[in-house]
Design an enzyme around this catalytic site. Structure first.
Site, PDB file in Angstrom:
ATOM      1  N   GLU A 220      23.019 -12.258 -16.573  1.00 21.90           N
ATOM      2  CA  GLU A 220      21.744 -12.940 -18.077  1.00 21.90           C
ATOM      3  C   GLU A 220      20.304 -12.067 -17.440  1.00 21.90           C
ATOM      4  O   GLU A 220      20.155 -12.197 -16.152  1.00 21.90           O
ATOM      5  CB  GLU A 220      22.223 -14.306 -17.187  1.00 21.90           C
ATOM      6  CG  GLU A 220      22.236 -15.827 -18.778  1.00 21.90           C
ATOM      7  CD  GLU A 220      22.808 -15.657 -19.886  1.00 21.90           C
ATOM      8  OE1 GLU A 220      24.000 -15.302 -19.325  1.00 21.90           O
ATOM      9  OE2 GLU A 220      23.102 -16.876 -20.137  1.00 21.90           O
TER      10      GLU A 220
ATOM     11  N   CYS B  18      -9.303 -52.735 -31.704  1.00 17.18           N
ATOM     12  CA  CYS B  18     -10.203 -52.953 -32.718  1.00 17.18           C
ATOM     13  C   CYS B  18     -10.713 -53.047 -34.003  1.00 17.18           C
ATOM     14  O   CYS B  18     -11.509 -53.431 -34.698  1.00 17.18           O
ATOM     15  CB  CYS B  18     -11.963 -52.724 -31.660  1.00 17.18           C
ATOM     16  SG  CYS B  18     -12.108 -50.840 -32.131  1.00 17.18           S
TER      17      CYS B  18
ATOM     18  N   LYS C   6      26.095 -21.515 -14.399  1.00 14.63           N
ATOM     19  CA  LYS C   6      25.938 -21.141 -16.291  1.00 14.63           C
ATOM     20  C   LYS C   6      24.615 -21.020 -16.963  1.00 14.63           C
ATOM     21  O   LYS C   6      23.889 -22.255 -17.209  1.00 14.63           O
ATOM     22  CB  LYS C   6      26.772 -22.328 -17.222  1.00 14.63           C
ATOM     23  CG  LYS C   6      27.006 -22.017 -18.230  1.00 14.63           C
ATOM     24  CD  LYS C   6      27.427 -22.332 -19.758  1.00 14.63           C
ATOM     25  CE  LYS C   6      27.229 -22.245 -21.037  1.00 14.63           C
ATOM     26  NZ  LYS C   6      26.739 -22.644 -21.772  1.00 14.63           N
TER      27      LYS C   6
ATOM     28  N   LYS D  84       0.892  -1.477  -0.231  1.00 16.48           N
ATOM     29  CA  LYS D  84       0.392   0.088   0.055  1.00 16.48           C
ATOM     30  C   LYS D  84       0.664   1.291   0.006  1.00 16.48           C
ATOM     31  O   LYS D  84       0.977   1.678  -0.385  1.00 16.48           O
ATOM     32  CB  LYS D  84      -0.674  -0.374   1.089  1.00 16.48           C
ATOM     33  CG  LYS D  84      -2.383   0.888   0.963  1.00 16.48           C
ATOM     34  CD  LYS D  84      -3.338  -0.002   2.387  1.00 16.48           C
ATOM     35  CE  LYS D  84      -3.934   1.716   2.558  1.00 16.48           C
ATOM     36  NZ  LYS D  84      -4.477   1.444   3.828  1.00 16.48           N
TER      37      LYS D  84
ATOM     38  N   GLU E 221      30.919 -21.426 -10.497  1.00 21.04           N
ATOM     39  CA  GLU E 221      29.757 -20.258 -10.625  1.00 21.04           C
ATOM     40  C   GLU E 221      28.085 -20.839 -11.489  1.00 21.04           C
ATOM     41  O   GLU E 221      29.304 -22.145 -12.356  1.00 21.04           O
ATOM     42  CB  GLU E 221      28.869 -19.079 -11.079  1.00 21.04           C
ATOM     43  CG  GLU E 221      29.875 -18.083 -11.884  1.00 21.04           C
ATOM     44  CD  GLU E 221      30.743 -17.214 -11.912  1.00 21.04           C
ATOM     45  OE1 GLU E 221      29.567 -15.912 -11.479  1.00 21.04           O
ATOM     46  OE2 GLU E 221      31.584 -16.975 -11.685  1.00 21.04           O
TER      47      GLU E 221
HETATM   48 ZN   LIG Z   1     -10.491 -49.642 -31.045  1.00 23.23          ZN
END
Ligand SMILES: [Zn+2]
Length: 657
Positions: A167, A398, A112, A33, A110
């Site tokens: 970076e 199927c 990369k 605020k 460090e």
């Molecule tokens: Zn099927």
């Protein structure tokens, strides 16, 4: 007028300091605020005077869009680094350097970063310019875009002319947030960061919530930095965001342990790294060693095993899922990726194949992303022998003729397609669904073959004698399964919703739906608009849910389930008036007595809203074993934490334990 400018300077300073305290140090120094009030005063003064100070924090929201990027020369060349893929290559680098000259030094190790390197120039304590790396000598001017990066200081206490290299990255949590709302999802945080920074409209850059990690001083007019350690300390002092990991080691041999450690830990980071950078700590030694044709001799980038590689696509297998959806699975020439042999990858659907123009016989790029099945990204090379992937017409399970929706192919044979049936029933019986123990894929296949078990209700009709006659079924096993089936007759509503196996409805969404709609009947009547109004439900899932209940087979299957006596209990909307009602709670670390899902559901019963990341608005963090960065953040932000024992105490109060 001068008064106003002075006040603007003062306001810029206070507001910037507060932002840095929040984004860089995770340590707020004023309330939202108060911050809003000062910020508004500054905006008003800028309007009145028509002046915007160069380090004004109002630029963090982004100014006018550019027509194009202007190129500019770097003050000091940005070198890329020589690379090593193994520890042996690091030893080679060290002995090569020792052959050039004898030296005695420590080394810095460090991260990369896997982001977009930029050079940021400051003069007289104020940001002047930010350039992308480009070819190292000339880069693109992204000053306006860079100024919107929340963790990049626009002014420094230091007054000299200096260039800081670092970076630009997008945190993975920010990427996830972005993808949550985005129609076009971004796959990779590096590309997301590059796309946001190299956007001509700085307002878009601002909206992506990028961060900047500083790691080097590329140029300094007046001050000489003696070591990487000194540079690091300077960056911290000037309130740049730096990685928590920065180590000085006295010998190259000691680097090995960090390679092993970070290679594991990196997957827990909220940003991408793809290796470690090793630097000779002494700047004097670095300078004396000089450069090869391309690289500085004093630094080396060690790269972790690639998460991306390429291999040959040998063929496609179409898999039929529990909803009848066909998914193309790519069969690959086996290839090593992150230490595992990859033989298969996913191509989401037929449209994906068309979009990526993939053919059988092509060399394709694959990428592995956190523990999921690898994905084909694109074609590396195609050949004249490569064959088009044919769109299947019939179900491989199927042989029913397939139907096609906008994105997918479906087998419509819900009642007779074995793969669908087995997939549907095993999902239904699964642990977080109806939790019927013993119904493995193999058992369900047997049940289907012997007794034609195909819909949910069929499971409840199985008798002891039927099961007992199956191969490998003894008395105990038979009784266990029957007990499990009987016990599942009064499932938690959210578990039943999840058990239905609606596309895209995971456990979390199932809980949300249960809380929101209260019954399967109400959920089945929900329109897309009703569902869109529910927080956390993407449009695509809303469509899937409506389509699921529009299908007559699905409706009949649920109806039969109710007829046979399955009666879900909904405890999600009877949340208790506990002290956690409406509170934002984060769980971190492992708990001894609860899985994460159980703990979340208990917290929700107490009326808490569970979120995944700690922020200023978090009310409470429940801390388990090996809690990591979330605990650190909670401590830094002063958020209340409790341990598992205290959590159990709260549960006991409401008889949940
Ligand atoms: Zn099927």
């Amino acid at each position: 007028m001068q008064d106003k400018i002075e006040r603007m300077k003062e306001l810029s300073k206070i507001v910037s300091e507060a932002s840095i305290a929040y984004y860089v140090n995770d340590n707020p120094i004023m309330s939202d605020k108060q911050w809003d009030k000062l910020y508004s005063e500054l905006v008003l003064l800028e309007k009145e005077t028509g002046v915007v100070l160069p380090d004004s924090p109002t630029q963090k929201i982004g100014g006018d869009a550019l027509d194009k990027f202007v190129k500019a020369s770097h003050v000091s060349k940005l070198y890329s680094l020589d690379k090593a893929q193994s520890f042996e290559e690091i030893l080679d680098w060290q002995s090569r350097n020792q052959n050039i000259m004898n030296f005695d030094t420590t080394y810095s190790v460090e991260y990369k970063f896997d982001g977009l390197p930029i050079a940021v120039e400051y003069d007289n304590g104020v940001i002047v310019r930010a350039l992308t790396r480009g070819n190292g000598e000339v880069g693109e001017d992204v000053t306006l875009q860079a100024k919107t990066i929340r963790s990049l200081p626009l002014s420094l206490a230091y007054k000299g002319h200096i260039v800081v290299q670092g970076e630009v990255i997008m945190k993975l949590s920010e990427l996830a947030k972005f993808n949550n709302d985005a129609e076009e999802k971004l796959k990779n945080a590096r590309n997301a960061a590059a796309g946001a920074l190299r956007n001509l409209d700085p307002k878009i850059t601002a909206s992506r919530n990028l961060d900047f990690f500083a790691y080097n001083i590329n140029y300094s007019e007046t001050d000489y930095f003696e070591s990487q350690q000194q540079i690091h300390d300077f960056l911290v002092e000037q309130k740049f965001l730096v990685a928590k990991f920065f180590e000085i080691v006295s010998s190259v041999e000691q680097i090995k342990k960090f390679i092993d450690k970070i290679d594991v830990e990196r997957h827990k980071l909220d940003f991408l790294i793809d290796g470690l950078v090793i630097k000779i700590n002494s700047k004097k030694v670095q300078e004396e060693l000089g450069f090869t044709a391309k690289f500085p001799r004093g630094m080396l980038a060690y790269k972790f095993d690639a998460e991306e590689t390429d291999t040959k696509l040998l063929g496609i297998t179409w898999q039929v899922g529990r909803t009848g959806k066909l998914t193309p699975v790519a069969e690959l020439e086996p290839v090593e990726l992150c230490g595992v042999t990859v033989k298969r990858a996913t191509l989401n659907n037929f449209n994906d194949i068309l979009r990526k123009k993939v053919k059988i016989g092509d060399q394709v790029f694959i990428r592995r992303s956190n523990e999921v099945i690898p994905e084909i990204l694109s074609v590396a090379r195609t050949s004249s022998d490569s064959k088009e992937i044919e769109k299947p017409e019939f179900c491989p399970s199927c042989h029913t003729r397939l139907i096609e929706t906008v994105a997918n192919l479906y087998c419509p044979n819900h009642i007779g397609c074995k793969k669908q049936i087995v997939g549907r029933l095993t999902h239904f019986a699964g642990r977080q669904a109806m939790n019927i123990e013993g119904l493995s894929i193999k058992t369900v296949e047997l049940l289907h073959e012997k007794f034609g078990t195909s819909v949910f209700a069929d499971l409840y009709k199985l008798t002891f004698d039927e099961l007992f006659e199956l191969e490998g079924f003894k008395e105990k096993k038979t009784q266990n399964i029957l007990d499990g089936i009987a016990a599942s007759k009064k499932p938690e509503l959210s578990n039943l919703i999840y058990a239905l196996g609606i596309d895209g409805v995971g456990q979390k969404m199932a809980r949300t739906l249960a809380a929101q709609f209260g019954s399967i009947e109400k959920l089945s009547e929900a329109t897309i608009a009703d569902l869109d109004a529910v927080p956390d439900i993407a449009e695509i899932s809303a469509t899937d849910i409506v389509e699921y209940f529009a299908d007559e087979f699905n409706r009949k299957q649920i109806e039969d389930l109710f007829k046979i006596g399955v009666e879900p209990i909904n405890s999600s909307n009877s949340s208790i008036e506990s002290e956690l009602l409406g509170k934002k709670v984060v769980l971190t670390g492992g708990l001894d007595n609860f899985s994460r899902i159980e703990a979340t559901s208990l917290l929700e019963k107490l009326g808490a809203v569970c979120t995944s990341s700690v922020s200023k608005s978090t009310d409470l963090v429940v801390v388990g074993k090996d809690a990591g960065s979330k605990l650190d953040k909670a401590m830094a932000l002063g958020v209340k934490t409790i341990n598992e024992a205290e959590f159990v105490e709260i549960l006991k109060k409401y008889s949940l334990r």
